[in-house]
Design a protein around this motif. Structure first.
Motif, PDB file in Angstrom:
ATOM      1  N   GLU A 198       3.324   2.786   2.912  1.00 23.48           N
ATOM      2  CA  GLU A 198       4.759   2.562   2.777  1.00 23.48           C
ATOM      3  C   GLU A 198       5.523   3.825   2.396  1.00 23.48           C
ATOM      4  N   ALA A 199       4.948   4.631   1.524  1.00 22.16           N
ATOM      5  CA  ALA A 199       5.625   5.847   1.055  1.00 22.16           C
ATOM      6  C   ALA A 199       4.579   6.920   0.765  1.00 22.16           C
ATOM      7  N   PRO A 200       3.962   7.469   1.817  1.00 21.18           N
ATOM      8  CA  PRO A 200       2.883   8.447   1.623  1.00 21.18           C
ATOM      9  C   PRO A 200       3.370   9.734   0.972  1.00 21.18           C
ATOM     10  N   ASP A 251       0.857  -1.181   0.000  1.00 18.36           N
ATOM     11  CA  ASP A 251       0.000   0.000   0.000  1.00 18.36           C
ATOM     12  C   ASP A 251       0.896   1.234   0.000  1.00 18.36           C
ATOM     13  N   GLY A 252       0.848   1.986  -1.084  1.00 12.57           N
ATOM     14  CA  GLY A 252       1.713   3.157  -1.199  1.00 12.57           C
ATOM     15  C   GLY A 252       1.454   4.199  -0.131  1.00 12.57           C
ATOM     16  N   LEU A 282      -2.581   4.831  -8.855  1.00 10.14           N
ATOM     17  CA  LEU A 282      -1.193   5.009  -9.272  1.00 10.14           C
ATOM     18  C   LEU A 282      -0.351   3.807  -8.864  1.00 10.14           C
ATOM     19  N   LEU A 283       0.522   3.375  -9.777  1.00  7.82           N
ATOM     20  CA  LEU A 283       1.445   2.282  -9.493  1.00  7.82           C
ATOM     21  C   LEU A 283       2.858   2.743  -9.800  1.00  7.82           C
ATOM     22  N   ARG A 284       3.813   2.336  -8.932  1.00 11.05           N
ATOM     23  CA  ARG A 284       5.220   2.645  -9.178  1.00 11.05           C
ATOM     24  C   ARG A 284       6.087   1.585  -8.503  1.00 11.05           C
ATOM     25  N   LEU A 285       7.265   1.373  -9.047  1.00  7.22           N
ATOM     26  CA  LEU A 285       8.227   0.429  -8.472  1.00  7.22           C
ATOM     27  C   LEU A 285       9.310   1.202  -7.743  1.00  7.22           C
ATOM     28  N   ARG A 286       9.565   0.796  -6.509  1.00  8.03           N
ATOM     29  CA  ARG A 286      10.631   1.396  -5.717  1.00  8.03           C
ATOM     30  C   ARG A 286      11.389   0.271  -5.022  1.00  8.03           C
ATOM     31  N   GLY A 287      12.631   0.070  -5.375  1.00 10.25           N
ATOM     32  CA  GLY A 287      13.381  -1.045  -4.822  1.00 10.25           C
ATOM     33  C   GLY A 287      12.721  -2.355  -5.212  1.00 10.25           C
ATOM     34  N   TYR A 294      -1.146   3.113  -5.057  1.00 18.92           N
ATOM     35  CA  TYR A 294      -1.914   4.186  -4.425  1.00 18.92           C
ATOM     36  C   TYR A 294      -3.328   4.089  -4.988  1.00 18.92           C
ATOM     37  N   GLU A 295      -4.146   3.286  -4.330  1.00 17.42           N
ATOM     38  CA  GLU A 295      -5.478   2.981  -4.845  1.00 17.42           C
ATOM     39  C   GLU A 295      -6.474   4.062  -4.438  1.00 17.42           C
ATOM     40  N   GLY A 296      -7.289   4.491  -5.414  1.00 20.41           N
ATOM     41  CA  GLY A 296      -8.387   5.402  -5.116  1.00 20.41           C
ATOM     42  C   GLY A 296      -8.000   6.855  -4.921  1.00 20.41           C
ATOM     43  N   CYS A 297      -6.990   7.332  -5.641  1.00 18.13           N
ATOM     44  CA  CYS A 297      -6.624   8.754  -5.547  1.00 18.13           C
ATOM     45  C   CYS A 297      -7.682   9.622  -6.225  1.00 18.13           C
TER      46      CYS A 297
END
Length: 353
Positions: free
Chosen positions: A123-125, A119-120, A285-290, A296-299
């Motif tokens: 994990e990384a707000p 969950d973005g 939104l979807l992104r790869l980090r490490g 980021y569901e439902g922005c």
């Protein structure tokens, strides 16, 4: 020419048409069905020795000014090439479209690639700038389907990103309509996948044909059944299937598609990118980090466009380079470099030609 050779020639003509003209597995199947079973067996299952044996009775028959032995040899050579070509093309036809990737299949892909979905927001707000005006939603109910609405949706993306501070034009970016552009063909494990995005942000000088290599943000558009129902109600003159249960589009419905697309895009690109699955009302939104796939569901549109704009602005000139970048730049943060390097080793591209 004997009847047997005439049948061979006719089968070859049909096959040659298949080779040059088919665009989808259904067309291949339809074309194959037009070939009689015995010719099909010869064409696709017979070995060279089978062909020789089946045609040997006609070896000494004279054709129209040309020995039948020469005709047979030409047919055998052509058959060998056609079977090889068909095998390659049929493999391409059997690739799995991103849109057909299920949630379970996406889970397996993440497992195979040693990535964890998180969950973005936890994990990384990120924070939306204080005091900004709310961004209006995109009204997909004006259009008969996703394809019809995509050009307007692409212009909407450009307008919102520009309003959030992203430079458009020279030394900046542009937003392309890519829904008819072939983009990604990848092999993960023993399966092939193919697909692309509906719209994308790229450096200004990049044309659509090269967007896959330098995509910065990809947009996947989904028209909700609620918007389909509204269009049907407002346009009774347009033939449309009845919508049984109108509702908003959920992330779960398109998760398999966008997860597969994001993985493929990172394997083909040299720089990090974000992917936005949206029906115009909500943005996922979807992104790869490490080693994390952040979702980021439902922005809201306000959250989504400001965050995407921040991503583009923070990367600066590095992401607006006009040149193809062979390796992720050294100055790129490690958590951004790692998934690109990792996926390049595990996801293989293949030619769709």
């Amino acid at each position: 020419m004997t009847d047997a050779l005439a049948k061979w020639a006719a089968a070859l003509d049909t096959f040659d048409s298949i080779k040059h003209n088919f665009r989808a597995p259904g067309q291949v199947e339809k074309a194959l069905n037009s070939i009689a079973l015995d010719e099909r067996v010869l064409l696709f299952r017979g070995s060279d020795s089978d062909i020789v044996e089946r045609l040997s009775p006609y070896d000494q028959v004279e054709g129209d000014g040309q020995p039948t032995t020469k005709v047979i040899q030409d047919l055998r050579d052509e058959m060998r090439l056609l079977r090889s070509d068909f095998a390659a093309r049929y493999t391409e036809a059997r690739s799995i479209a991103f849109s057909l990737v299920s949630g379970a299949a996406a889970n397996q892909l993440l497992e195979d690639l040693h990535l964890t979905e998180a969950d973005g927001f936890e994990e990384a707000p990120f924070e939306t700038p204080a005091g900004v005006s709310d961004i209006e939603t995109f009204d997909f109910s004006q259009f008969v389907d996703e394809d019809a609405g995509t050009p307007s949706f692409v212009e909407y993306h450009k307008k919102q990103l520009q309003a959030c501070g992203v430079r458009m034009g020279r030394s900046g970016y542009k937003v392309l309509d890519l829904h008819k552009t072939p983009m990604y063909h990848v092999e993960i494990g023993n399966k092939r996948y193919s697909g692309g995005v509906d719209g994308g942000v790229v450096p200004y000088a990049v044309r659509a044909a090269s967007a896959a290599k330098l995509l910065r943000i990809g947009f996947e558009h989904k028209q909700s059944t609620a918007d389909k129902a509204t269009f049907r109600m407002n346009h009774p003159d347009v033939l449309q299937a009845e919508v049984a249960a109108p509702r908003q589009y959920s992330f779960k419905e398109g998760r398999g598609q966008v997860v597969c697309c994001l993985l493929a895009a990172h394997a083909m690109c040299q720089l990090p990118l974000d992917l936005d699955l949206t029906d115009g009302q909500q943005h996922h939104l979807l992104r790869l980090r490490g080693d994390l796939l952040l979702v980021y569901e439902g922005c809201t549109p306000t959250q989504a466009y400001h965050e995407m704009a921040d991503f583009l602005i923070r990367q600066g000139p590095m992401l607006t380079s006009k040149h193809t970048i062979l390796e992720p730049p050294a100055e790129l943060e490690e958590e951004l470099r790692r998934p690109i390097k990792k996926l390049k080793g595990l996801v293989q591209g293949y030619s769709a030609v």
